[in-house]
Design a protein around this motif. Sequence first.
Motif, PDB file in Angstrom:
ATOM      1  N   UNK A   4     -21.599 -15.168  31.273  1.00 15.06           N
ATOM      2  CA  UNK A   4     -20.498 -14.933  30.350  1.00 15.06           C
ATOM      3  C   UNK A   4     -19.277 -15.783  30.690  1.00 15.06           C
ATOM      4  N   UNK A   5     -19.190 -16.294  31.910  1.00 16.92           N
ATOM      5  CA  UNK A   5     -18.048 -17.107  32.311  1.00 16.92           C
ATOM      6  C   UNK A   5     -18.320 -18.599  32.144  1.00 16.92           C
ATOM      7  N   UNK A   6     -19.542 -18.971  31.850  1.00 17.77           N
ATOM      8  CA  UNK A   6     -19.916 -20.380  31.736  1.00 17.77           C
ATOM      9  C   UNK A   6     -19.262 -21.013  30.518  1.00 17.77           C
ATOM     10  N   UNK A   7     -18.538 -22.090  30.758  1.00 14.17           N
ATOM     11  CA  UNK A   7     -17.995 -22.886  29.656  1.00 14.17           C
ATOM     12  C   UNK A   7     -18.982 -23.999  29.395  1.00 14.17           C
ATOM     13  N   UNK A   8     -19.592 -24.037  28.218  1.00 13.42           N
ATOM     14  CA  UNK A   8     -20.544 -25.110  27.937  1.00 13.42           C
ATOM     15  C   UNK A   8     -19.877 -26.482  28.087  1.00 13.42           C
ATOM     16  N   UNK A   9     -20.651 -27.436  28.583  1.00 16.29           N
ATOM     17  CA  UNK A   9     -20.189 -28.816  28.705  1.00 16.29           C
ATOM     18  C   UNK A   9     -20.815 -29.592  27.552  1.00 16.29           C
ATOM     19  N   UNK A  10     -19.963 -30.172  26.711  1.00 15.87           N
ATOM     20  CA  UNK A  10     -20.408 -30.923  25.546  1.00 15.87           C
ATOM     21  C   UNK A  10     -19.894 -32.350  25.669  1.00 15.87           C
ATOM     22  N   UNK A  33     -10.581 -23.800  24.259  1.00 13.19           N
ATOM     23  CA  UNK A  33     -10.717 -23.892  25.709  1.00 13.19           C
ATOM     24  C   UNK A  33     -12.065 -23.343  26.155  1.00 13.19           C
ATOM     25  N   UNK A  34     -12.852 -22.851  25.196  1.00 15.68           N
ATOM     26  CA  UNK A  34     -14.127 -22.213  25.519  1.00 15.68           C
ATOM     27  C   UNK A  34     -15.219 -23.222  25.848  1.00 15.68           C
ATOM     28  N   UNK A  35     -14.971 -24.502  25.551  1.00 16.32           N
ATOM     29  CA  UNK A  35     -15.938 -25.570  25.777  1.00 16.32           C
ATOM     30  C   UNK A  35     -15.239 -26.669  26.575  1.00 16.32           C
ATOM     31  N   UNK A 120     -25.775 -14.862  19.768  1.00 15.44           N
ATOM     32  CA  UNK A 120     -25.355 -14.361  21.076  1.00 15.44           C
ATOM     33  C   UNK A 120     -25.995 -15.126  22.241  1.00 15.44           C
ATOM     34  N   UNK A 121     -27.077 -15.865  21.953  1.00 16.82           N
ATOM     35  CA  UNK A 121     -27.755 -16.596  23.011  1.00 16.82           C
ATOM     36  C   UNK A 121     -26.859 -17.737  23.498  1.00 16.82           C
ATOM     37  N   UNK A 122     -27.009 -18.127  24.765  1.00 20.06           N
ATOM     38  CA  UNK A 122     -26.241 -19.273  25.266  1.00 20.06           C
ATOM     39  C   UNK A 122     -26.550 -20.537  24.456  1.00 20.06           C
ATOM     40  N   UNK A 123     -25.598 -21.431  24.415  1.00 21.47           N
ATOM     41  CA  UNK A 123     -25.747 -22.683  23.676  1.00 21.47           C
ATOM     42  C   UNK A 123     -27.028 -23.409  24.069  1.00 21.47           C
TER      43      UNK A 123
END
Length: 172
Positions: A4-10, A33-35, A120-123
């Motif tokens: 839940x704390x992971x900020x996706x890296x794009x 700021x979520x990504x 709801x699944x992770x990216x």
Amino acid sequence: MTGSEHRPVVVMLCTGNAARSVMATVIGRARTDAVRFVGAGSHSIEGLPMSGRTRRALEGLGLADGAHRSHQLTAADARGADLIVAFAPEHVDYVRRVHPEAAARTATIKRLVAELRPGPEPLVQRVAALKLADAKVPRDEEVVDPGGGEDEEFIACAREIDALMDQLLPLL
């Protein structure tokens, strides 16, 4: 870090990390700021500042980034990316050829806004469901490079990317 704390890296990928990926990175950073957005090029000269035409196009959107320096996509960037967003089919081809381990996490922005689903699944899981590694990439999935054009081409490109980012950000 928990899931839940992971900020996706794009990673936003264009050719020289001078226009399209810069615009998308600046737009993304300004809106969430979520990504964690990283800009890169497939054939970039490392460390160049943003061009005046790119800067003016971003200013037209009310955005600025005085710290930008061009960056060549590295193996570490490819490994660390939850998603690589390409601006033309040749960028997808480049990743498949040079960083094949990231092929399943690479698609054009136009494909992503058309096919990536919120949930709801992770990216990473939602991207994996797209089965991108060997997917055909139609040539019309390109955001045309304004490089070599005048301010008007850069402004049009910035507007197109702005609209695409409006669609992509809620999916990330």
